[in-house]
Design a protein around this motif. Structure first.
Motif, PDB file in Angstrom:
ATOM      1  N   MET A 248       0.860  -1.186   0.013  1.00  0.00           N
ATOM      2  CA  MET A 248      -0.136   0.300  -0.123  1.00  0.00           C
ATOM      3  C   MET A 248       0.887   1.071  -0.085  1.00  0.00           C
ATOM      4  SD  MET A 248      -3.401   0.399   2.459  1.00  0.00           S
ATOM      5  CE  MET A 248      -4.458  -1.065   1.766  1.00  0.00           C
ATOM      6  N   SER A 249       0.514   2.354  -0.944  1.00  0.00           N
ATOM      7  CA  SER A 249       1.245   3.419  -1.016  1.00  0.00           C
ATOM      8  C   SER A 249       1.404   4.295   0.451  1.00  0.00           C
ATOM      9  CB  SER A 249       1.151   4.125  -2.217  1.00  0.00           C
ATOM     10  OG  SER A 249      -0.161   4.313  -2.331  1.00  0.00           O
ATOM     11  N   LYS A 250       1.877   5.379   0.229  1.00  0.00           N
ATOM     12  CA  LYS A 250       2.148   6.238   1.530  1.00  0.00           C
ATOM     13  C   LYS A 250       0.937   6.451   2.338  1.00  0.00           C
ATOM     14  CE  LYS A 250       3.370  11.042   0.691  1.00  0.00           C
ATOM     15  NZ  LYS A 250       2.267  11.666   1.242  1.00  0.00           N
ATOM     16  N   SER A 251       1.045   6.742   3.732  1.00  0.00           N
ATOM     17  CA  SER A 251      -0.316   7.037   4.463  1.00  0.00           C
ATOM     18  C   SER A 251      -0.860   8.262   4.035  1.00  0.00           C
ATOM     19  CB  SER A 251       0.013   6.845   5.692  1.00  0.00           C
ATOM     20  OG  SER A 251       0.669   5.623   6.135  1.00  0.00           O
ATOM     21  N   ILE A 252      -2.057   8.693   4.233  1.00  0.00           N
ATOM     22  CA  ILE A 252      -2.642   9.828   4.260  1.00  0.00           C
ATOM     23  C   ILE A 252      -2.670  10.414   5.678  1.00  0.00           C
ATOM     24  CG2 ILE A 252      -4.647  11.378   3.571  1.00  0.00           C
ATOM     25  CD1 ILE A 252      -3.116  10.728   1.232  1.00  0.00           C
ATOM     26  N   LYS A 253      -2.161  11.489   6.012  1.00  0.00           N
ATOM     27  CA  LYS A 253      -2.179  12.173   7.254  1.00  0.00           C
ATOM     28  C   LYS A 253      -3.450  13.157   7.610  1.00  0.00           C
ATOM     29  CE  LYS A 253       2.231  12.633   6.520  1.00  0.00           C
ATOM     30  NZ  LYS A 253       3.468  12.748   6.609  1.00  0.00           N
ATOM     31  N   LEU A 254      -4.082  12.920   8.589  1.00  0.00           N
ATOM     32  CA  LEU A 254      -5.045  13.818   8.860  1.00  0.00           C
ATOM     33  C   LEU A 254      -4.977  14.475  10.163  1.00  0.00           C
ATOM     34  CD1 LEU A 254      -8.247  11.338   8.289  1.00  0.00           C
ATOM     35  CD2 LEU A 254      -7.096  12.557   6.457  1.00  0.00           C
ATOM     36  N   ALA A 255      -5.452  15.896  10.247  1.00  0.00           N
ATOM     37  CA  ALA A 255      -5.483  16.598  11.413  1.00  0.00           C
ATOM     38  C   ALA A 255      -7.047  17.031  11.574  1.00  0.00           C
ATOM     39  CB  ALA A 255      -4.875  17.979  11.134  1.00  0.00           C
TER      40      ALA A 255
ATOM     41  N   ILE B 170      -4.826   9.430  11.645  1.00  0.00           N
ATOM     42  CA  ILE B 170      -4.784  10.877  12.240  1.00  0.00           C
ATOM     43  C   ILE B 170      -3.451  11.157  13.055  1.00  0.00           C
ATOM     44  CG2 ILE B 170      -5.951  12.069  13.972  1.00  0.00           C
ATOM     45  CD1 ILE B 170      -8.542  10.078  13.602  1.00  0.00           C
ATOM     46  N   THR B 171      -2.954  12.058  12.607  1.00  0.00           N
ATOM     47  CA  THR B 171      -1.577  12.431  13.029  1.00  0.00           C
ATOM     48  C   THR B 171      -1.549  13.571  14.245  1.00  0.00           C
ATOM     49  OG1 THR B 171      -1.181  13.896  11.383  1.00  0.00           O
ATOM     50  CG2 THR B 171      -0.282  11.901  11.129  1.00  0.00           C
ATOM     51  N   GLU B 172      -2.544  14.539  13.886  1.00  0.00           N
ATOM     52  CA  GLU B 172      -2.673  15.710  14.954  1.00  0.00           C
ATOM     53  C   GLU B 172      -4.051  15.920  15.318  1.00  0.00           C
ATOM     54  OE1 GLU B 172      -0.512  19.231  14.767  1.00  0.00           O
ATOM     55  OE2 GLU B 172       1.299  18.180  13.772  1.00  0.00           O
ATOM     56  N   VAL B 173      -4.260  16.292  16.450  1.00  0.00           N
ATOM     57  CA  VAL B 173      -5.656  17.121  16.640  1.00  0.00           C
ATOM     58  C   VAL B 173      -5.311  18.467  17.348  1.00  0.00           C
ATOM     59  CG1 VAL B 173      -7.041  14.902  16.988  1.00  0.00           C
ATOM     60  CG2 VAL B 173      -5.788  15.970  18.951  1.00  0.00           C
TER      61      VAL B 173
ATOM     62  N   MET C 252      -3.148  26.859  14.698  1.00  0.00           N
ATOM     63  CA  MET C 252      -2.626  27.426  13.563  1.00  0.00           C
ATOM     64  C   MET C 252      -1.530  26.448  13.316  1.00  0.00           C
ATOM     65  SD  MET C 252      -4.591  30.011  12.573  1.00  0.00           S
ATOM     66  CE  MET C 252      -3.712  31.514  11.857  1.00  0.00           C
ATOM     67  N   ALA C 253      -0.780  26.042  14.118  1.00  0.00           N
ATOM     68  CA  ALA C 253       0.516  25.367  13.954  1.00  0.00           C
ATOM     69  C   ALA C 253      -0.196  24.082  13.291  1.00  0.00           C
ATOM     70  CB  ALA C 253       1.104  25.017  15.246  1.00  0.00           C
ATOM     71  N   THR C 254      -1.062  23.333  13.853  1.00  0.00           N
ATOM     72  CA  THR C 254      -1.508  22.043  13.372  1.00  0.00           C
ATOM     73  C   THR C 254      -1.983  22.314  12.077  1.00  0.00           C
ATOM     74  OG1 THR C 254      -2.109  21.495  15.488  1.00  0.00           O
ATOM     75  CG2 THR C 254      -3.423  20.318  13.672  1.00  0.00           C
ATOM     76  N   ALA C 255      -2.735  23.297  11.602  1.00  0.00           N
ATOM     77  CA  ALA C 255      -3.188  23.779  10.104  1.00  0.00           C
ATOM     78  C   ALA C 255      -2.070  23.576   9.190  1.00  0.00           C
ATOM     79  CB  ALA C 255      -4.159  24.982  10.242  1.00  0.00           C
ATOM     80  N   ALA C 256      -0.945  23.963   9.632  1.00  0.00           N
ATOM     81  CA  ALA C 256       0.369  24.013   8.712  1.00  0.00           C
ATOM     82  C   ALA C 256       1.319  22.880   8.974  1.00  0.00           C
ATOM     83  CB  ALA C 256       1.051  25.569   9.178  1.00  0.00           C
ATOM     84  N   SER C 257       0.933  22.106   9.792  1.00  0.00           N
ATOM     85  CA  SER C 257       1.945  21.104   9.992  1.00  0.00           C
ATOM     86  C   SER C 257       2.365  20.214   8.718  1.00  0.00           C
ATOM     87  CB  SER C 257       1.578  20.043  11.123  1.00  0.00           C
ATOM     88  OG  SER C 257       2.298  19.096  11.294  1.00  0.00           O
ATOM     89  N   ASP C 258       3.948  20.041   8.817  1.00  0.00           N
ATOM     90  CA  ASP C 258       4.453  19.020   7.631  1.00  0.00           C
ATOM     91  C   ASP C 258       3.746  17.738   7.916  1.00  0.00           C
ATOM     92  OD1 ASP C 258       5.737  21.172   6.608  1.00  0.00           O
ATOM     93  OD2 ASP C 258       7.482  20.773   7.741  1.00  0.00           O
TER      94      ASP C 258
END
Ligand code: HSE
Length: 453
Positions: free
Chosen positions: A1-8, A40-43, A63-69
């Motif tokens: 399976m290809s790369k994971s999709i990361k959600l906040a 889910i990587t961040e909340v 704001m930091a989560t919204a822009a997180s790498d």
């Protein structure tokens, strides 16, 4: 399976928690459908929660989560139109796709947000903003893409429908039912948005833009709530074969050339209106009860189609949020003919390409055309009914039914009148004259009646 999709996920209220639960419950299905792992990587949450998986970063700096790498897609479920707007614009600026359930924000600032997203080549998906779990945005933007939409009518606030249903079926008082809707997580943070029709007007503005290819114009939606609806009117309506529902209408009106010179009669344009409405008891929408929402769409050449389901609550809203996430996962994974990753196939935010949005006018309230239910209280004197019907007849208003109850102890008679469709300005004039009659004891109660739905 290809790369994971990361959600906040920004906001861990009813909907945010519902999204986490849905992912926990259905992850296998999500992976098998998308071909990607979804994590889910961040909340973003002001208050640290100890019931969240320890692998998920909890950040009070939204704001930091919204822009997180460490994030590909930002899910905004904090609500409101201030911080929510800032975090969404910030996420877009940082190249994130956004999923939002925020109808108020999009109805009021959607033109700006969508333009900003287009400029940054990302998508703002908003299935959960309208009619909860019903996939009405996808239906209207994609399923009906070949049709010309003539009108739509919908029950698009679950709390309001729940209240109207309980009042009618159980005779329960308004405030009591509203408290229950709040406890069940259906109502808005400010429940006046539900009962005054503002929430429905937000959703109607979004539906109308998609239906007719017009910019969002929430400020032009005529909006009337259900707080003035009494059990008395609910019961009179039932007696006459009608049911009162809180409906939103978006109707394309054509000019038939019979104008009154004031621009009121039969003007061309679009009616956007939310109000309590009498509809025939056997109409489909009359039988959509409880927290259910339903949208009836009349389009050419398809004809009428009805979409119905839960319009509020954690599970229904999470279903719509994650449907958008799944679309975006596919977008993120798409490749062009050189096998390079692309931003994928993009359905325009408002269904029509931005340069093609039209400036068809939204009609003023006085130009709208509906039938009416009138409740007039009069002294029990000879000639009262004749006076009322004369005024209606002089205004060119066609009476469809009349119900007069026996005079009660005060010597007043409630007279209930149903009319055929009339331009609102004509009805305003007639009501003004009726209220000036000496025999009339109270303000005339008026509720619109619509056979469209
Ligand atoms: N308060 C809304 C309703 C929630 O009752 O429909 C879903 O938008």
């Amino acid at each position: 399976m290809s790369k994971s999709i990361k959600l906040a996920i920004l906001g861990l209220g009813t909907v945010g928690t519902g999204v986490i639960n849905l992912i926990n419950d259905n992850l296998d299905e999500l992976k098998r459908r998308s071909g990607r792992d979804i994590v889910i990587t961040e909340v973003g949450t002001r208050r640290q929660r100890d019931d969240i998986d320890a692998t998920i970063v909890q950040n009070s700096d939204l704001m930091a989560t919204a822009a997180s790498d460490n994030v590909d897609i930002v899910i905004e479920v904090i609500g409101g139109t201030t911080l929510a707007k800032d975090v969404i614009m910030h996420a877009i600026k940082h190249g994130k796709h956004v999923v939002t359930a925020n109808k108020a924000l999009l109805a009021e600032h959607g033109n700006e947000i969508f333009a900003f997203a287009e400029a940054h080549n990302v998508h703002v998906a908003y299935e959960a903003a309208v009619a909860g779990g019903i996939p009405i945005i996808k239906v209207m933007r994609e399923g009906l893409a070949a049709n010309k939409i003539e009108w739509l009518a919908g029950i698009i606030n679950g709390t309001g429908n729940f209240i109207m249903t309980e009042m009618r079926d159980k005779g329960r008082p308004f405030a009591d039912v509203l408290s229950e809707a709040q406890a069940l997580g259906y109502a808005e943070a400010d429940p006046t948005f539900d009962v005054e029709g503002i929430d429905a007007a937000h959703k109607l503005a979004l539906l109308a833009s998609i239906a007719f290819g017009i910019p969002l114009q929430f400020d032009k939606v005529y909006c009337e709530g259900i707080t003035g609806i009494t059990l008395q009117d609910v019961n009179y309506a039932e007696e006459l074969g009608y049911r009162i529902k809180h409906l939103g209408f978006a109707v394309r009106r054509k000019d038939n050339g019979s104008g009154d010179g004031q621009g009121n009669n039969d003007a061309a344009g679009i009616e956007l209106r939310v109000h309590p409405t009498l509809i025939p008891q056997n109409a489909l929408l009359a039988n959509v009860n409880g927290v259910k929402n339903a949208v009836l769409v009349n389009s050419h050449p398809l004809g009428q189609t009805l979409y119905c389901g839960d319009g509020a609550g954690a599970g229904a809203t999470a279903s719509a949020v994650m449907a958008d996430v799944m679309d975006l996962v596919r977008v993120l994974g798409s490749k062009d003919s050189n096998n390079e990753s692309t931003n994928g196939h993009h359905v325009p935010h408002l269904a029509f390409i931005p340069e093609q949005l039209s400036d068809t006018p939204i009609l003023r309230a006085e130009q709208m055309i509906t039938g009416y239910y009138l409740r007039v209280h009069a002294h029990d004197n000879p000639g009262v009914l004749a006076d009322i019907t004369r005024i209606l007849s002089e205004a060119g208003i066609n009476i469809d039914a009349i119900l007069q109850k026996p005079a009660h102890k005060l010597g007043q008679v409630p007279v209930i009148i149903l009319t055929l469709p009339v331009v609102e300005s004509q009805m305003n004039l007639a009501i003004e004259k009726i209220e000036k009659l000496d025999t009339i004891t109270d303000k005339v109660v008026r509720i619109r009646l619509d056979e469209l739905a």
